[in-house]
Design an enzyme around this catalytic site. Structure first.
Site, mmCIF file in Angstrom:
data_model
loop_
_atom_site.group_PDB
_atom_site.id
_atom_site.type_symbol
_atom_site.label_atom_id
_atom_site.label_comp_id
_atom_site.label_asym_id
_atom_site.label_seq_id
_atom_site.Cartn_x
_atom_site.Cartn_y
_atom_site.Cartn_z
ATOM 1 N N SER A 1 8.616 10.243 -1.914
ATOM 2 C CA SER A 1 8.056 11.471 -1.322
ATOM 3 C C SER A 1 7.162 11.130 -0.120
ATOM 4 O O SER A 1 7.026 11.928 0.804
ATOM 5 C CB SER A 1 7.256 12.264 -2.358
ATOM 6 O OG SER A 1 6.320 11.429 -2.998
ATOM 7 N N HIS B 1 0.752 4.240 -2.726
ATOM 8 C CA HIS B 1 0.544 5.638 -2.369
ATOM 9 C C HIS B 1 1.750 6.507 -2.728
ATOM 10 O O HIS B 1 1.600 7.698 -2.973
ATOM 11 C CB HIS B 1 0.174 5.764 -0.888
ATOM 12 C CG HIS B 1 -1.275 5.451 -0.634
ATOM 13 N ND1 HIS B 1 -2.110 6.248 0.090
ATOM 14 C CD2 HIS B 1 -2.043 4.406 -1.050
ATOM 15 C CE1 HIS B 1 -3.334 5.713 0.124
ATOM 16 N NE2 HIS B 1 -3.308 4.590 -0.548
ATOM 17 N N HIS C 1 -5.815 -5.944 -2.793
ATOM 18 C CA HIS C 1 -6.636 -6.171 -1.592
ATOM 19 C C HIS C 1 -6.812 -7.650 -1.266
ATOM 20 O O HIS C 1 -7.628 -8.008 -0.439
ATOM 21 C CB HIS C 1 -8.008 -5.484 -1.735
ATOM 22 C CG HIS C 1 -7.954 -3.986 -1.602
ATOM 23 N ND1 HIS C 1 -9.033 -3.167 -1.769
ATOM 24 C CD2 HIS C 1 -6.918 -3.155 -1.310
ATOM 25 C CE1 HIS C 1 -8.682 -1.900 -1.586
ATOM 26 N NE2 HIS C 1 -7.390 -1.866 -1.315
ATOM 27 N N ARG D 1 0.829 -1.204 0.000
ATOM 28 C CA ARG D 1 0.000 0.000 0.000
ATOM 29 C C ARG D 1 0.868 1.261 0.000
ATOM 30 O O ARG D 1 0.561 2.251 -0.666
ATOM 31 C CB ARG D 1 -0.946 0.007 1.210
ATOM 32 C CG ARG D 1 -1.947 1.143 1.146
ATOM 33 C CD ARG D 1 -3.154 0.942 2.044
ATOM 34 N NE ARG D 1 -4.215 1.862 1.664
ATOM 35 C CZ ARG D 1 -4.718 2.811 2.461
ATOM 36 N NH1 ARG D 1 -4.256 2.952 3.684
ATOM 37 N NH2 ARG D 1 -5.675 3.611 2.037
ATOM 38 N N PRO E 1 -8.318 7.218 -4.629
ATOM 39 C CA PRO E 1 -9.677 6.678 -4.531
ATOM 40 C C PRO E 1 -10.034 6.493 -3.057
ATOM 41 O O PRO E 1 -9.180 6.127 -2.257
ATOM 42 C CB PRO E 1 -9.569 5.318 -5.230
ATOM 43 C CG PRO E 1 -8.121 4.941 -5.152
ATOM 44 C CD PRO E 1 -7.354 6.237 -5.143
ATOM 45 N N THR F 1 -8.400 -16.041 2.586
ATOM 46 C CA THR F 1 -6.947 -16.306 2.660
ATOM 47 C C THR F 1 -6.226 -14.974 2.895
ATOM 48 O O THR F 1 -5.572 -14.440 2.007
ATOM 49 C CB THR F 1 -6.427 -16.958 1.353
ATOM 50 O OG1 THR F 1 -6.817 -16.128 0.229
ATOM 51 C CG2 THR F 1 -6.986 -18.353 1.145
ATOM 52 N N ASP G 1 -9.223 -9.746 2.675
ATOM 53 C CA ASP G 1 -9.619 -11.028 2.078
ATOM 54 C C ASP G 1 -9.878 -11.995 3.234
ATOM 55 O O ASP G 1 -8.953 -12.515 3.845
ATOM 56 C CB ASP G 1 -8.489 -11.529 1.171
ATOM 57 C CG ASP G 1 -8.679 -12.972 0.726
ATOM 58 O OD1 ASP G 1 -9.679 -13.620 1.121
ATOM 59 O OD2 ASP G 1 -7.819 -13.458 -0.026
ATOM 60 N N ASN H 1 -3.283 9.373 3.704
ATOM 61 C CA ASN H 1 -2.094 8.572 4.004
ATOM 62 C C ASN H 1 -1.932 8.261 5.492
ATOM 63 O O ASN H 1 -1.088 7.443 5.868
ATOM 64 C CB ASN H 1 -0.836 9.286 3.500
ATOM 65 C CG ASN H 1 -0.786 9.344 1.982
ATOM 66 O OD1 ASN H 1 -1.270 8.426 1.311
ATOM 67 N ND2 ASN H 1 -0.214 10.403 1.436
HETATM 68 C C1 HEM Z 1 -10.561 1.690 -5.628
HETATM 69 C C2 HEM Z 1 -9.318 1.789 -5.266
HETATM 70 C C3 HEM Z 1 -8.847 1.658 -3.836
HETATM 71 C C4 HEM Z 1 -9.446 2.087 -2.690
HETATM 72 C C5 HEM Z 1 -10.740 2.867 -2.526
HETATM 73 C C6 HEM Z 1 -8.593 1.639 -1.605
HETATM 74 C C7 HEM Z 1 -8.831 1.903 -0.261
HETATM 75 C C8 HEM Z 1 -8.196 1.292 0.778
HETATM 76 C C9 HEM Z 1 -8.515 1.469 2.175
HETATM 77 C C10 HEM Z 1 -9.566 2.419 2.719
HETATM 78 C C11 HEM Z 1 -7.724 0.634 2.898
HETATM 79 C C12 HEM Z 1 -7.710 0.455 4.412
HETATM 80 C C13 HEM Z 1 -6.749 1.390 5.063
HETATM 81 C C14 HEM Z 1 -6.785 1.224 6.550
HETATM 82 O O1 HEM Z 1 -7.864 1.232 7.139
HETATM 83 O O2 HEM Z 1 -5.705 1.070 7.153
HETATM 84 C C15 HEM Z 1 -6.893 -0.078 1.958
HETATM 85 C C16 HEM Z 1 -5.953 -1.018 2.308
HETATM 86 C C17 HEM Z 1 -5.063 -1.573 1.414
HETATM 87 N N1 HEM Z 1 -4.941 -1.267 0.078
HETATM 88 FE FE1 HEM Z 1 -6.263 -0.196 -1.014
HETATM 89 N N2 HEM Z 1 -7.523 0.960 -2.110
HETATM 90 C C18 HEM Z 1 -7.630 0.955 -3.466
HETATM 91 C C19 HEM Z 1 -6.716 0.414 -4.352
HETATM 92 C C20 HEM Z 1 -5.566 -0.228 -3.969
HETATM 93 C C21 HEM Z 1 -4.502 -0.604 -4.860
HETATM 94 C C22 HEM Z 1 -4.454 -0.305 -6.348
HETATM 95 C C23 HEM Z 1 -3.556 -1.253 -4.112
HETATM 96 C C24 HEM Z 1 -2.212 -1.837 -4.488
HETATM 97 C C25 HEM Z 1 -1.865 -2.330 -5.627
HETATM 98 C C26 HEM Z 1 -4.056 -1.288 -2.763
HETATM 99 C C27 HEM Z 1 -3.430 -1.935 -1.718
HETATM 100 C C28 HEM Z 1 -3.906 -1.989 -0.429
HETATM 101 C C29 HEM Z 1 -3.339 -2.841 0.601
HETATM 102 C C30 HEM Z 1 -2.208 -3.828 0.439
HETATM 103 C C31 HEM Z 1 -4.058 -2.577 1.773
HETATM 104 C C32 HEM Z 1 -3.820 -3.178 3.156
HETATM 105 C C33 HEM Z 1 -2.841 -2.313 3.906
HETATM 106 C C34 HEM Z 1 -2.403 -2.900 5.237
HETATM 107 O O3 HEM Z 1 -2.801 -3.997 5.604
HETATM 108 O O4 HEM Z 1 -1.589 -2.237 5.923
HETATM 109 N N3 HEM Z 1 -5.245 -0.646 -2.705
HETATM 110 N N4 HEM Z 1 -7.178 0.355 0.689
#
Ligand code: HEM
Ligand SMILES: *[C@@H]1O[C@H](CO)[C@@H](O)[C@H](O)[C@H]1NC(C)=O
Length: 329
Positions: A74, A64, A192, A60, A162, A248, A245, A92
């Protein structure tokens, strides 16, 4: 035929070196830091073993960093009294400390091995690359030679990302304006398949969702019941969270897409990826074919990783990843 004398040749060569260096290459550190890959792999694997949330946190953090102004570290800069840095932009703030920590550990080790050579931007990309593989995901082509940014401003990240509350019609332009197709967007969101989200990112779907429905009808009812229990105290304890998920949670696979078909999408945007006719065909495709997902995910990760790289004098090799080499006001 004209012969070029050695002096002219030398001048020509020196003149063109900066142009040659603007290209990212897989073997950028081969001569200057031959242990680059080995060190990164060792440090990130050890960190992931003691702290299994590292892979998701780093993926993530990579997303970002790279989505706004290219992968230039950055996101790693700390704010100070005169500058509110990117990492303190609202979007962030939930970024997990494990991603920052693994990059800083690698940097410390590399500064001992080959001081002043490896950029924080390259470390973050390479760490994400290795960690995805450690949790079972595909390798993408690793291109190197990025410099670290000379600027990091929170304002540059506001309104660039997003949000889970957005409609697909709002999310699509965020990706297409940065050169990604809808299919590439759906492949990227497959990230995700690992990691977690805090309850405050989706709790409105569980409690008093609408006048007609207490719970968002896009949820599988049993799944929603489980989430309600998990998040019951989230207002008192903001650290409460759920796996992205549920099947898994720590494995990089195509389960994310399979889940979406069963109402097991955690964020509203996850559920919407399956409901919207523009994105659903790709959700179906990736749910049915993990190899296709891995191929497309690897390609779009490489594409994101090489977009708008800062090379040559457009950046620097930071000594510490969280601060610029020279303090500028
Ligand atoms: C529609 C597009 C997306 C939205 C709205 C979105 C939103 C979010 C939000 C709200 C979280 C939870 C943050 C938290 O509560 O700590 C999250 C977690 C995460 N996102 Fe996304 N995301 C998007 C696309 C992506 C993309 C493109 C990637 C990477 C290729 C990504 C990778 C991750 C990962 C790995 C987590 C888990 C982070 C952790 O466990 O520390 N996301 N995302
Ligand atoms: C919520 O708080 C109550 C009362 O303190 C406690 O019994 C319960 O186990 C908590 N639930 C979770 C999911 O932590």
């Amino acid at each position: 035929m004209t012969l070029i004398n050695p002096t002219t040749f030398l001048i020509l060569t020196l003149t063109f070196i900066p142009l040659i260096q603007t290209q990212l290459t897989p073997n950028y550190y081969q001569k200057t830091c031959p242990k680059f890959s080995e060190i990164i792999h060792k440090v990130v694997t050890e960190k992931q073993q003691t702290c299994p949330t590292t892979a998701a946190a780093t993926l993530r953090l990579f997303f970002h960093d790279c989505l706004v102004g290219g992968c230039d570290a950055s996101i790693l800069i700390s704010s100070n009294s005169v500058n509110k840095a990117e990492r303190d932009a609202a979007v962030n703030l939930p970024l997990s400390g494990d991603g920052f920590d693994v990059v800083s550990r690698v940097k410390t080790t590399l500064e001992i091995e080959c001081p002043g050579v490896v950029s924080c931007a390259d470390i973050l990309v390479a760490a994400a690359h290795d960690l995805i593989m450690v949790v079972g995901g595909p390798a993408f082509n690793l291109q190197l030679g990025r410099k670290d940014s000379l600027v990091s401003k929170a304002a540059d990240s506001e309104n660039q990302f997003p949000l889970p509350t957005m409609t697909i019609s709002q999310v699509i332009p965020i990706f297409t304006s940065k050169g990604f197709t809808i299919q590439e967007m759906v492949a990227l969101v497959g990230g995700h398949t690992i990691g977690l989200s805090h309850c405050n990112q989706f709790s409105y779907r569980l409690f008093n969702f609408s006048p007609k429905a207490q719970i968002d009808p896009a949820y599988n009812p049993k799944y929603a019941e489980g989430l309600k229990k998990l998040c019951e105290n989230y207002t008192k304890d903001p650290s409460m969270s759920a796996f992205n998920d549920v099947m898994t949670p720590n494995k990089f696979d195509n389960m994310y897409y399979k889940n979406l078909r069963k109402g097991l999408g955690l964020l509203a945007t996850d559920s919407a990826m399956f409901e919207d006719p523009r994105t659903r065909p790709y959700v179906d495709m990736y749910a049915d074919d993990e190899n296709k997902f891995f191929q497309d995910f690897a390609r779009v990760m490489e594409k994101l990783s090489v977009s708008q790289p800062k090379t040559g004098n457009k950046g620097e090799i930071r000594t510490r990843c969280d601060s610029f080499n020279t303090i500028s006001y």
